[in-house]
Design a protein around this motif. Structure first.
Motif, PDB file in Angstrom:
ATOM      1  N   SER A 133       0.833  -1.201   0.000  1.00 25.38           N
ATOM      2  CA  SER A 133       0.000   0.000   0.000  1.00 25.38           C
ATOM      3  C   SER A 133       0.870   1.253   0.000  1.00 25.38           C
ATOM      4  N   PHE A 134       1.938   1.231   0.783  1.00 25.68           N
ATOM      5  CA  PHE A 134       2.897   2.341   0.774  1.00 25.68           C
ATOM      6  C   PHE A 134       3.582   2.444  -0.584  1.00 25.68           C
ATOM      7  N   GLY A 135       3.922   1.292  -1.164  1.00 26.19           N
ATOM      8  CA  GLY A 135       4.628   1.290  -2.436  1.00 26.19           C
ATOM      9  C   GLY A 135       3.866   1.956  -3.559  1.00 26.19           C
ATOM     10  N   THR A 136       2.529   1.866  -3.541  1.00 23.48           N
ATOM     11  CA  THR A 136       1.747   2.522  -4.597  1.00 23.48           C
ATOM     12  C   THR A 136       1.989   4.029  -4.598  1.00 23.48           C
ATOM     13  N   TYR A 137       2.163   4.597  -3.399  1.00 29.49           N
ATOM     14  CA  TYR A 137       2.438   6.035  -3.306  1.00 29.49           C
ATOM     15  C   TYR A 137       3.893   6.357  -3.623  1.00 29.49           C
ATOM     16  N   ALA A 138       4.819   5.482  -3.216  1.00 32.01           N
ATOM     17  CA  ALA A 138       6.233   5.719  -3.506  1.00 32.01           C
ATOM     18  C   ALA A 138       6.466   5.813  -5.014  1.00 32.01           C
ATOM     19  N   PHE A 139       5.898   4.860  -5.772  1.00 33.45           N
ATOM     20  CA  PHE A 139       6.098   4.889  -7.229  1.00 33.45           C
ATOM     21  C   PHE A 139       5.258   5.975  -7.894  1.00 33.45           C
ATOM     22  N   GLY A 140       4.106   6.271  -7.348  1.00 36.38           N
ATOM     23  CA  GLY A 140       3.274   7.315  -7.941  1.00 36.38           C
ATOM     24  C   GLY A 140       3.819   8.707  -7.718  1.00 36.38           C
ATOM     25  N   LEU A 141       4.459   8.942  -6.569  1.00 37.34           N
ATOM     26  CA  LEU A 141       4.950  10.280  -6.238  1.00 37.34           C
ATOM     27  C   LEU A 141       6.364  10.541  -6.734  1.00 37.34           C
ATOM     28  N   LEU A 142       7.193   9.513  -6.866  1.00 35.08           N
ATOM     29  CA  LEU A 142       8.598   9.732  -7.245  1.00 35.08           C
ATOM     30  C   LEU A 142       8.808   9.589  -8.756  1.00 35.08           C
ATOM     31  N   PRO A 143       8.790   8.377  -9.345  1.00 33.26           N
ATOM     32  CA  PRO A 143       8.954   8.322 -10.804  1.00 33.26           C
ATOM     33  C   PRO A 143       7.665   8.587 -11.573  1.00 33.26           C
ATOM     34  N   ARG A 144       6.545   8.794 -10.852  1.00 29.44           N
ATOM     35  CA  ARG A 144       5.236   9.040 -11.471  1.00 29.44           C
ATOM     36  C   ARG A 144       4.758   7.849 -12.280  1.00 29.44           C
ATOM     37  N   TRP A 145       5.037   6.660 -11.777  1.00 31.07           N
ATOM     38  CA  TRP A 145       4.570   5.442 -12.422  1.00 31.07           C
ATOM     39  C   TRP A 145       3.271   4.986 -11.776  1.00 31.07           C
ATOM     40  N   THR A 146       2.482   4.233 -12.545  1.00 33.52           N
ATOM     41  CA  THR A 146       1.274   3.639 -11.984  1.00 33.52           C
ATOM     42  C   THR A 146       1.656   2.386 -11.202  1.00 33.52           C
ATOM     43  N   ALA A 147       1.235   2.327  -9.949  1.00 35.23           N
ATOM     44  CA  ALA A 147       1.504   1.162  -9.112  1.00 35.23           C
ATOM     45  C   ALA A 147       0.210   0.738  -8.431  1.00 35.23           C
ATOM     46  N   ARG A 164      -4.306   8.435   5.735  1.00 32.12           N
ATOM     47  CA  ARG A 164      -4.625   8.741   4.339  1.00 32.12           C
ATOM     48  C   ARG A 164      -3.330   8.890   3.550  1.00 32.12           C
ATOM     49  N   GLY A 165      -3.399   8.648   2.241  1.00 32.12           N
ATOM     50  CA  GLY A 165      -2.191   8.727   1.430  1.00 32.12           C
ATOM     51  C   GLY A 165      -1.203   7.656   1.865  1.00 32.12           C
ATOM     52  N   PRO A 166       0.091   7.957   1.878  1.00 33.51           N
ATOM     53  CA  PRO A 166       1.073   6.956   2.300  1.00 33.51           C
ATOM     54  C   PRO A 166       0.813   6.433   3.708  1.00 33.51           C
ATOM     55  N   GLU A 167       0.197   7.267   4.555  1.00 32.35           N
ATOM     56  CA  GLU A 167      -0.028   6.850   5.937  1.00 32.35           C
ATOM     57  C   GLU A 167      -1.203   5.888   6.097  1.00 32.35           C
ATOM     58  N   LEU A 168      -1.940   5.610   5.018  1.00 32.10           N
ATOM     59  CA  LEU A 168      -2.947   4.553   5.110  1.00 32.10           C
ATOM     60  C   LEU A 168      -2.255   3.212   5.357  1.00 32.10           C
ATOM     61  N   ALA A 169      -1.059   3.040   4.789  1.00 30.71           N
ATOM     62  CA  ALA A 169      -0.286   1.828   5.061  1.00 30.71           C
ATOM     63  C   ALA A 169       0.040   1.728   6.543  1.00 30.71           C
ATOM     64  N   THR A 170       0.394   2.856   7.158  1.00 35.45           N
ATOM     65  CA  THR A 170       0.692   2.863   8.589  1.00 35.45           C
ATOM     66  C   THR A 170      -0.549   2.510   9.390  1.00 35.45           C
ATOM     67  N   ALA A 171      -1.693   3.066   9.018  1.00 32.65           N
ATOM     68  CA  ALA A 171      -2.935   2.760   9.718  1.00 32.65           C
ATOM     69  C   ALA A 171      -3.254   1.275   9.620  1.00 32.65           C
ATOM     70  N   ARG A 172      -3.061   0.690   8.444  1.00 33.23           N
ATOM     71  CA  ARG A 172      -3.335  -0.733   8.275  1.00 33.23           C
ATOM     72  C   ARG A 172      -2.376  -1.573   9.124  1.00 33.23           C
ATOM     73  N   GLU A 173      -1.107  -1.160   9.193  1.00 31.79           N
ATOM     74  CA  GLU A 173      -0.136  -1.926   9.976  1.00 31.79           C
ATOM     75  C   GLU A 173      -0.382  -1.783  11.471  1.00 31.79           C
ATOM     76  N   VAL A 174      -0.740  -0.588  11.927  1.00 31.03           N
ATOM     77  CA  VAL A 174      -1.075  -0.398  13.339  1.00 31.03           C
ATOM     78  C   VAL A 174      -2.269  -1.279  13.716  1.00 31.03           C
ATOM     79  N   ALA A 175      -3.295  -1.287  12.864  1.00 30.05           N
ATOM     80  CA  ALA A 175      -4.478  -2.100  13.139  1.00 30.05           C
ATOM     81  C   ALA A 175      -4.112  -3.580  13.212  1.00 30.05           C
TER      82      ALA A 175
END
Length: 350
Positions: free
Chosen positions: A65-79, A223-234
């Protein structure tokens, strides 16, 4: 002949806590192998594999879930977090041309992740195994492997392997965008910050852990990259404390589920200082959330860092006494339960 004296059982959570404390060193070990990640990023660009499909389960899926934002925000690739079920169980033959597949598994032995990666490779995808075991079946199935270098992880709940999955995905996306050195420098600073802050965080969570021992359910929002954090905390709350925690975006919470909140159904808000801050914080920290219990780890200066927590009286806790005592043990807190303290004010660091 007398029997040998029985050894006392290990303190609950000790192994997990020990691995949490190892995270700065684990992150630095990964950074020492940055060139391996840069090599894979160059291969991705050379192959034109700019559609990134990430697959995993549990903590690995949260990292995806975090990776989708990493690739979308940095190289602007669809993940995207792809469906394992479609390919492995329904035998759907997808067009993998121009795709990169990243299989995430700490052990490298999750059967359907291994099978997905093997099938994707046959269909022409550039496949990458992100695993803590470079000799695992997942590594054998993939075209190339990125080891996590987290060291052995024995606790059931992932800690250092999850952190290194996030870091590896950020570095891979960063190098794909031509910003690898900047990302590596930032992660090196994170390792130093973790080393300095972990003792302070351990002290800060003790009073909150007492309150958590009375909680059987919770909503964790991000929300955004932190949705991954919310999922992991849960996930961590569920598998270590037996708290039925539900990860949601703030918008999802506001559309109906907010009606279920009460003093025994609190909200943990993952709040980052980024463009998603105002809408995410509104449901539980703004005017609409007054009277509800929340624990927001907010980075902004004390604006939302003060939260009211309440330990219910024993009459509320009696029906779930067995569950509550188990939660106390899972969080390494000695019994018996604390005496009711009424409403208290807790200030989180930040």
């Amino acid at each position: 002949m007398s029997r040998p004296e029985a050894k006392p059982p290990p303190e609950p959570g000790r192994r997990f806590l020990g691995e949490i404390r190892e995270q700065p060193q684990a992150l630095r070990r990964l950074l020492a192998h940055e060139e391996e990640i840069a090599r894979v990023a160059r291969a991705l660009r050379k192959r034109g594999a700019t559609l990134v499909r990430l697959v995993g389960h549990g903590s690995s899926d949260n990292a995806a879930s975090f990776g989708t934002y990493a690739f979308g925000l940095l190289p602007r690739w669809t993940a995207l977090r792809d469906s394992i079920t479609l390919t492995v169980h329904f035998r759907s033959t997808l067009d993998m041309a121009g795709s990169a597949v990243i299989g995430l598994s700490q052990s490298g032995r999750t059967p359907d992740v291994v099978e997905y990666v093997a099938r994707a490779r046959k269909l022409g995808a550039f496949t990458v195994a992100l695993t803590n075991d470079p000799g695992s079946p997942l590594a054998e199935a993939a075209e190339t492997t990125l080891p996590l270098y987290a060291g052995p992880e024995e606790a059931v709940a992932a800690s250092k392997t999850y952190l290194n999955q996030l870091a590896a995905l950020a570095l891979l996306a960063g190098h794909a965008a031509g910003e690898g050195p900047r990302l590596a420098a930032g992660l090196d600073a994170v390792a130093a910050q973790l080393e300095a802050l972990l003792p302070e965080i351990e002290r800060a969570v003790q009073p909150l852990a007492v309150t958590f021992s009375f909680v059987g359910r919770m909503v964790v929002i991000g929300r955004g990259p932190e949705l991954a954090t919310a999922r992991e905390v849960a996930l961590k709350l569920l598998e270590t404390c037996r708290v039925a925690a539900e990860p949601l975006t703030a918008t999802d919470l506001a559309h109906g589920p907010v009606a279920a909140l009460d003093p025994l159904f609190p909200v943990w808000a993952i709040v980052a200082d980024d463009p998603t801050f105002p809408p995410r914080s509104t449901p539980c920290l703004g005017p609409a959330g007054r009277g509800r219990r929340s624990w927001p780890p907010a980075p902004r200066p004390r604006r939302y860092a003060a939260s009211r927590t309440s330990c219910p009286s024993r009459r509320w806790s009696r029906p779930s006494s067995r569950r509550s005592s188990r939660c106390c043990r899972a969080s390494s807190l000695p019994g018996p339960w604390p005496e009711p303290r009424g409403s208290t004010r807790t200030l989180l660091p930040g």
